[in-house]
Scaffold this motif. Structure first.
Motif, PDB file in Angstrom:
ATOM      1  N   THR A 216     -10.958  28.195  84.421  1.00  0.00           N
ATOM      2  CA  THR A 216     -10.968  26.425  83.185  1.00  0.00           C
ATOM      3  C   THR A 216     -11.000  25.286  84.591  1.00  0.00           C
ATOM      4  OG1 THR A 216      -9.006  28.152  82.646  1.00  0.00           O
ATOM      5  CG2 THR A 216      -8.893  25.586  82.585  1.00  0.00           C
ATOM      6  N   LEU A 217     -10.604  25.293  85.773  1.00  0.00           N
ATOM      7  CA  LEU A 217     -11.113  24.459  86.651  1.00  0.00           C
ATOM      8  C   LEU A 217     -12.239  23.445  86.777  1.00  0.00           C
ATOM      9  CD1 LEU A 217      -9.141  23.353  89.460  1.00  0.00           C
ATOM     10  CD2 LEU A 217     -11.061  22.381  89.246  1.00  0.00           C
ATOM     11  N   SER A 218     -13.190  25.022  86.809  1.00  0.00           N
ATOM     12  CA  SER A 218     -14.845  24.710  87.096  1.00  0.00           C
ATOM     13  C   SER A 218     -15.090  24.192  86.248  1.00  0.00           C
ATOM     14  CB  SER A 218     -15.057  26.229  87.333  1.00  0.00           C
ATOM     15  OG  SER A 218     -15.521  27.163  86.501  1.00  0.00           O
ATOM     16  N   GLU A 219     -14.422  24.358  84.498  1.00  0.00           N
ATOM     17  CA  GLU A 219     -15.585  24.315  83.512  1.00  0.00           C
ATOM     18  C   GLU A 219     -14.857  22.708  83.483  1.00  0.00           C
ATOM     19  OE1 GLU A 219     -12.966  26.737  81.007  1.00  0.00           O
ATOM     20  OE2 GLU A 219     -14.970  29.056  81.216  1.00  0.00           O
ATOM     21  N   LEU A 220     -15.048  21.993  83.714  1.00  0.00           N
ATOM     22  CA  LEU A 220     -14.107  20.061  83.269  1.00  0.00           C
ATOM     23  C   LEU A 220     -14.071  19.775  84.658  1.00  0.00           C
ATOM     24  CD1 LEU A 220     -10.219  21.548  81.959  1.00  0.00           C
ATOM     25  CD2 LEU A 220     -12.518  20.879  80.597  1.00  0.00           C
ATOM     26  N   ILE A 221     -13.759  19.955  85.579  1.00  0.00           N
ATOM     27  CA  ILE A 221     -14.587  19.056  86.765  1.00  0.00           C
ATOM     28  C   ILE A 221     -15.432  20.333  88.199  1.00  0.00           C
ATOM     29  CG2 ILE A 221     -12.375  17.836  86.875  1.00  0.00           C
ATOM     30  CD1 ILE A 221     -11.516  18.695  89.479  1.00  0.00           C
ATOM     31  N   ARG A 222     -16.441  19.012  88.697  1.00  0.00           N
ATOM     32  CA  ARG A 222     -17.196  19.185  89.631  1.00  0.00           C
ATOM     33  C   ARG A 222     -16.002  18.551  91.350  1.00  0.00           C
ATOM     34  NH1 ARG A 222     -20.732  17.652  86.190  1.00  0.00           N
ATOM     35  NH2 ARG A 222     -21.690  19.702  85.061  1.00  0.00           N
ATOM     36  N   VAL A 223     -15.892  19.680  92.018  1.00  0.00           N
ATOM     37  CA  VAL A 223     -15.770  19.101  92.949  1.00  0.00           C
ATOM     38  C   VAL A 223     -15.455  20.245  94.345  1.00  0.00           C
ATOM     39  CG1 VAL A 223     -13.076  20.155  92.155  1.00  0.00           C
ATOM     40  CG2 VAL A 223     -13.197  18.195  94.248  1.00  0.00           C
ATOM     41  N   ASN A 224     -15.918  19.451  95.094  1.00  0.00           N
ATOM     42  CA  ASN A 224     -16.071  20.601  96.731  1.00  0.00           C
ATOM     43  C   ASN A 224     -14.774  21.126  97.602  1.00  0.00           C
ATOM     44  OD1 ASN A 224     -19.069  20.508  96.842  1.00  0.00           O
ATOM     45  ND2 ASN A 224     -18.958  18.468  97.439  1.00  0.00           N
ATOM     46  N   ASN A 225     -13.900  19.916  97.571  1.00  0.00           N
ATOM     47  CA  ASN A 225     -12.733  19.698  98.146  1.00  0.00           C
ATOM     48  C   ASN A 225     -11.645  19.894  97.593  1.00  0.00           C
ATOM     49  OD1 ASN A 225     -14.201  19.833 101.231  1.00  0.00           O
ATOM     50  ND2 ASN A 225     -14.181  17.686 100.425  1.00  0.00           N
ATOM     51  N   LEU A 226     -10.132  21.067  97.011  1.00  0.00           N
ATOM     52  CA  LEU A 226      -9.494  21.301  96.378  1.00  0.00           C
ATOM     53  C   LEU A 226      -8.864  22.316  96.582  1.00  0.00           C
ATOM     54  CD1 LEU A 226      -9.328  24.214  93.998  1.00  0.00           C
ATOM     55  CD2 LEU A 226     -11.598  22.907  93.597  1.00  0.00           C
ATOM     56  N   TYR A 227      -6.762  21.655  96.564  1.00  0.00           N
ATOM     57  CA  TYR A 227      -5.950  23.119  96.845  1.00  0.00           C
ATOM     58  C   TYR A 227      -5.604  22.759  95.295  1.00  0.00           C
ATOM     59  CZ  TYR A 227      -1.785  24.650  98.431  1.00  0.00           C
ATOM     60  OH  TYR A 227      -0.547  25.621  98.631  1.00  0.00           O
ATOM     61  N   LEU A 228      -5.360  24.612  95.489  1.00  0.00           N
ATOM     62  CA  LEU A 228      -4.901  25.397  94.036  1.00  0.00           C
ATOM     63  C   LEU A 228      -3.682  25.755  94.671  1.00  0.00           C
ATOM     64  CD1 LEU A 228      -5.421  25.817  90.849  1.00  0.00           C
ATOM     65  CD2 LEU A 228      -6.933  28.157  92.045  1.00  0.00           C
ATOM     66  N   GLU A 229      -2.374  26.379  93.638  1.00  0.00           N
ATOM     67  CA  GLU A 229      -1.656  27.614  93.617  1.00  0.00           C
ATOM     68  C   GLU A 229      -0.654  27.683  92.663  1.00  0.00           C
ATOM     69  OE1 GLU A 229       2.419  26.098  95.723  1.00  0.00           O
ATOM     70  OE2 GLU A 229       1.131  25.567  97.272  1.00  0.00           O
ATOM     71  N   GLN A 230      -0.298  28.387  92.623  1.00  0.00           N
ATOM     72  CA  GLN A 230       0.647  29.398  91.272  1.00  0.00           C
ATOM     73  C   GLN A 230       1.815  28.627  91.824  1.00  0.00           C
ATOM     74  OE1 GLN A 230       2.245  33.157  89.861  1.00  0.00           O
ATOM     75  NE2 GLN A 230       0.038  33.443  90.791  1.00  0.00           N
ATOM     76  N   LEU A 231       2.282  28.142  90.320  1.00  0.00           N
ATOM     77  CA  LEU A 231       3.508  27.265  90.339  1.00  0.00           C
ATOM     78  C   LEU A 231       4.449  27.825  89.645  1.00  0.00           C
ATOM     79  CD1 LEU A 231       4.473  24.109  90.489  1.00  0.00           C
ATOM     80  CD2 LEU A 231       3.488  23.490  88.137  1.00  0.00           C
ATOM     81  N   TYR A 232       4.140  28.242  88.549  1.00  0.00           N
ATOM     82  CA  TYR A 232       5.889  28.646  88.142  1.00  0.00           C
ATOM     83  C   TYR A 232       5.563  29.783  86.630  1.00  0.00           C
ATOM     84  CZ  TYR A 232      10.874  29.679  86.394  1.00  0.00           C
ATOM     85  OH  TYR A 232      12.275  29.540  86.086  1.00  0.00           O
ATOM     86  N   THR A 233       5.967  30.059  85.956  1.00  0.00           N
ATOM     87  CA  THR A 233       5.215  31.041  84.552  1.00  0.00           C
ATOM     88  C   THR A 233       6.544  30.892  83.735  1.00  0.00           C
ATOM     89  OG1 THR A 233       4.833  33.405  85.706  1.00  0.00           O
ATOM     90  CG2 THR A 233       5.610  32.855  83.576  1.00  0.00           C
ATOM     91  N   PHE A 234       6.592  30.261  82.658  1.00  0.00           N
ATOM     92  CA  PHE A 234       7.233  29.509  81.486  1.00  0.00           C
ATOM     93  C   PHE A 234       6.836  30.399  80.349  1.00  0.00           C
ATOM     94  CE2 PHE A 234       5.984  25.996  84.033  1.00  0.00           C
ATOM     95  CZ  PHE A 234       7.060  25.608  84.372  1.00  0.00           C
ATOM     96  N   GLY A 235       8.224  31.062  80.024  1.00  0.00           N
ATOM     97  CA  GLY A 235       8.009  32.419  79.486  1.00  0.00           C
ATOM     98  C   GLY A 235       8.764  32.369  78.369  1.00  0.00           C
TER      99      GLY A 235
END
Length: 239
Positions: free
Chosen positions: A66-85
């Motif tokens: 999802t991220l790669s379809e919207l932005i191009r970036v070399n340096n990033l941090y990604l972390e799972q946050l929470y489950t909303f259900g």
């Protein structure tokens, strides 16, 4: 004996929603990436970027896709946050619609505004919004965004996630501006910030000087991961 009534189990689909934060230190703005929904439900509402998880795809890969379809970036941090259900978070759960529960496994990402390039060919109009000017979003995305914002501010105080996003070499003022953009200018004065971080010993002075503007030359530092390793499991607040 009364017959035991069968328990009706929920039929789930799993989606991933990304809270993508961008730090613009030049204009002191914390931004969030939103897209405009084109289809039911919440057509024409702004929302967080998201996707349904594909067959054989991990949650993390769905988040990166999802991220790669919207932005191009070399340096990033990604972390799972929470489950909303929670029930009724999605109109498609209603029997007259699809009758399916939609779980949202949320992630938060952190990038630098000057490095992140929006892919404008997308038809859902990806746009950066200032954190103070977020509109009413689709689904429960305002709640997801708020949860991500609180997590981001908390992580900055004890985790070195900022060094996944900054260039390899940076000045202490670059670092300070990054923190103040997210936490506000009152979180610490520059002198205390500088002294506390340098005492912890995981910033390495490269000996290289740079000049920015009319000020005197500033030292370039880099984050030394091996020096931080003994500290990572300690109850440490380094800002």
């Amino acid at each position: 004996m009364n017959p035991i009534e069968p328990i009706e189990l929920a039929d789930f689909k799993v989606g991933v929603d990304n809270v993508i934060f961008s730090v613009d230190t030049q204009q002191n703005r914390l931004l969030v990436l939103l897209i405009k929904r084109l289809n039911y439900p919440f057509s024409s509402y702004w929302s967080l970027p998201g996707t349904l998880v594909r067959q054989g795809e991990t949650l993390e890969k769905a988040a990166y896709r999802t991220l790669s379809e919207l932005i191009r970036v070399n340096n990033l941090y990604l972390e799972q946050l929470y489950t909303f259900g929670g029930p009724n978070r999605d109109p498609r759960e209603l029997p007259e619609s699809f009758g399916v529960r939609y779980l949202s496994v949320s992630y938060f990402a952190l990038v630098r505004y000057e490095e992140a390039e929006l892919i404008q060919k997308q038809s859902n109009f990806p746009s950066w919004y200032m954190i103070e000017k977020i509109p009413q979003l689709a689904f429960d995305h305002n709640q997801i965004l708020d949860y991500g914002y609180q997590r981001l501010k908390s992580k900055l105080k004890y985790s070195p996630i900022v060094f996944d996003v900054l260039p390899e070499l940076f000045t202490l003022n670059d670092l300070y501006q990054f923190y103040t953009t997210i936490l506000g200018e009152n979180f610490s004065d520059y002198s205390n910030f500088r002294n506390k971080l340098l005492k912890l010993g995981f910033l390495f002075d490269t000996g290289v000087k740079v000049t920015k503007g009319a000020g005197r030359p500033a030292s370039l530092y880099r984050f030394d991961a091996p020096s931080f390793a003994p500290l990572k499991d300690q109850p440490l607040l380094f800002i």
